[in-house]
Design a protein around this motif. Structure first.
Motif, mmCIF file in Angstrom:
data_model
loop_
_atom_site.group_PDB
_atom_site.id
_atom_site.type_symbol
_atom_site.label_atom_id
_atom_site.label_comp_id
_atom_site.label_asym_id
_atom_site.label_seq_id
_atom_site.Cartn_x
_atom_site.Cartn_y
_atom_site.Cartn_z
ATOM 1 N N UNK A 32 0.805 -1.209 0.000
ATOM 2 C CA UNK A 32 0.000 0.000 0.000
ATOM 3 C C UNK A 32 0.845 1.269 0.000
ATOM 4 N N UNK A 33 2.059 1.196 0.533
ATOM 5 C CA UNK A 33 2.902 2.384 0.599
ATOM 6 C C UNK A 33 3.300 2.829 -0.802
ATOM 7 N N UNK A 34 3.317 4.141 -1.020
ATOM 8 C CA UNK A 34 3.703 4.669 -2.327
ATOM 9 C C UNK A 34 5.077 5.314 -2.299
ATOM 10 N N UNK B 119 17.174 9.283 1.238
ATOM 11 C CA UNK B 119 16.160 10.264 0.877
ATOM 12 C C UNK B 119 14.801 9.640 0.634
ATOM 13 N N UNK B 120 13.902 10.437 0.096
ATOM 14 C CA UNK B 120 12.540 9.996 -0.180
ATOM 15 C C UNK B 120 12.504 9.252 -1.511
ATOM 16 N N UNK B 121 12.014 8.024 -1.461
ATOM 17 C CA UNK B 121 11.951 7.185 -2.655
ATOM 18 C C UNK B 121 10.516 6.721 -2.848
ATOM 19 N N UNK B 122 9.982 6.941 -4.032
ATOM 20 C CA UNK B 122 8.624 6.522 -4.322
ATOM 21 C C UNK B 122 8.551 5.671 -5.570
ATOM 22 N N UNK B 123 7.360 5.172 -5.849
ATOM 23 C CA UNK B 123 7.143 4.407 -7.071
ATOM 24 C C UNK B 123 7.467 5.298 -8.268
ATOM 25 N N UNK B 124 8.244 4.785 -9.185
ATOM 26 C CA UNK B 124 8.672 5.555 -10.345
ATOM 27 C C UNK B 124 10.032 6.200 -10.189
ATOM 28 N N UNK B 125 10.583 6.172 -8.964
ATOM 29 C CA UNK B 125 11.900 6.775 -8.733
ATOM 30 C C UNK B 125 12.980 5.996 -9.475
ATOM 31 N N UNK C 110 7.697 -1.245 3.437
ATOM 32 C CA UNK C 110 8.186 0.092 3.765
ATOM 33 C C UNK C 110 9.109 0.072 4.974
ATOM 34 N N UNK C 111 8.803 -0.763 5.949
ATOM 35 C CA UNK C 111 9.595 -0.807 7.178
ATOM 36 C C UNK C 111 11.019 -1.276 6.919
#
Length: 232
Positions: free
Chosen positions: A169-171, A179-185, A204-205
């Protein structure tokens, strides 16, 4: 570099500290000049890759109590090398016999030595072998019991064969020192796999993601700062 030089260097390190940090390993490597430090790293990675075989993975999985992922399997192999030449040789020849040795099997991972080796600036010839020439899907409880009966007799009762359930569920995830990493990174594996795109957040953990690399390889990876960097 000869085997003797590598194992003697490792014995020197162990004489200084039996439970070293990544900073200790970096210090010991930096005591050497760049060329000889690179020789040590090169030899270490060759030994790590020689351990990339199904029986070694099965042995680590049985002791661990569940199937090893790529990162834990790498740290398990680092631990094997850290235990020294005789232990390494036995693991290559017959990993089932380690139950007869006086070796602490309560914690079988050495992230520190792997991290120091991968961060050392001069790696000459070898890289970590990421694309296994075998598939873990071909190895389950039956194969483990029949191939490693001694290890299974000691640890098999607590083995959990189910796969890890992932948090899909985490995006995006905020990873310290990365740093901040999301789907598509876009991310780059520094040691062999190249650049790829994050397809989904698996856990995510634990910073586990599914990455599709530009080479076509698609697999689960753990976004550890010394292994990865974000591509702008």
């Amino acid at each position: 570099m000869s085997n003797d030089i590598f194992w003697n260097w490792l014995a020197f390190c162990k004489s200084k500290n039996k439970n070293p940090s990544i900073l200790d390993f970096e210090l010991w490597l930096n005591l050497l000049d760049l060329y000889h430090g690179g020789e040590i790293v090169d030899e270490f990675l060759k030994k790590i890759n020689a351990l990339d075989v199904p029986l070694i993975w099965c042995a680590g999985s049985i002791i661990n109590g569940r199937f090893l992922g790529d990162d834990l399997f790498l740290y398990f192999r680092g631990w094997i090398v850290w235990e020294g030449f005789e232990f390494y040789k036995l693991m290559i020849e017959n990993p089932d016999e380690i139950v007869n040795l006086e070796v602490d099997l309560s914690y079988i991972f050495n992230e520190e030595i792997v991290g120091a080796m991968l961060q050392f600036p001069h790696q000459k010839n070898s890289q970590v072998q990421w694309t296994h020439h075998w598939s873990w899907r071909d190895w389950g409880e039956f194969e483990m019991q029949s191939s490693l009966p001694n290890l299974w007799a000691r640890f098999g009762a607590s083995f959990k064969s189910e796969r890890v359930s992932y948090d899909v569920e985490a995006s995006e995830i905020d990873i310290p020192d990365l740093g901040l990493v999301g789907v598509g990174a876009r991310v780059k594996n520094k040691f062999g796999k190249g650049v790829g795109t994050v397809q989904s957040i698996l856990n995510a953990e634990n910073y586990a993601v599914l990455i599709k690399y530009d080479s076509g390889l698609e697999e689960r990876d753990t976004l550890i700062p010394f292994l990865f960097e974000i591509v702008p």
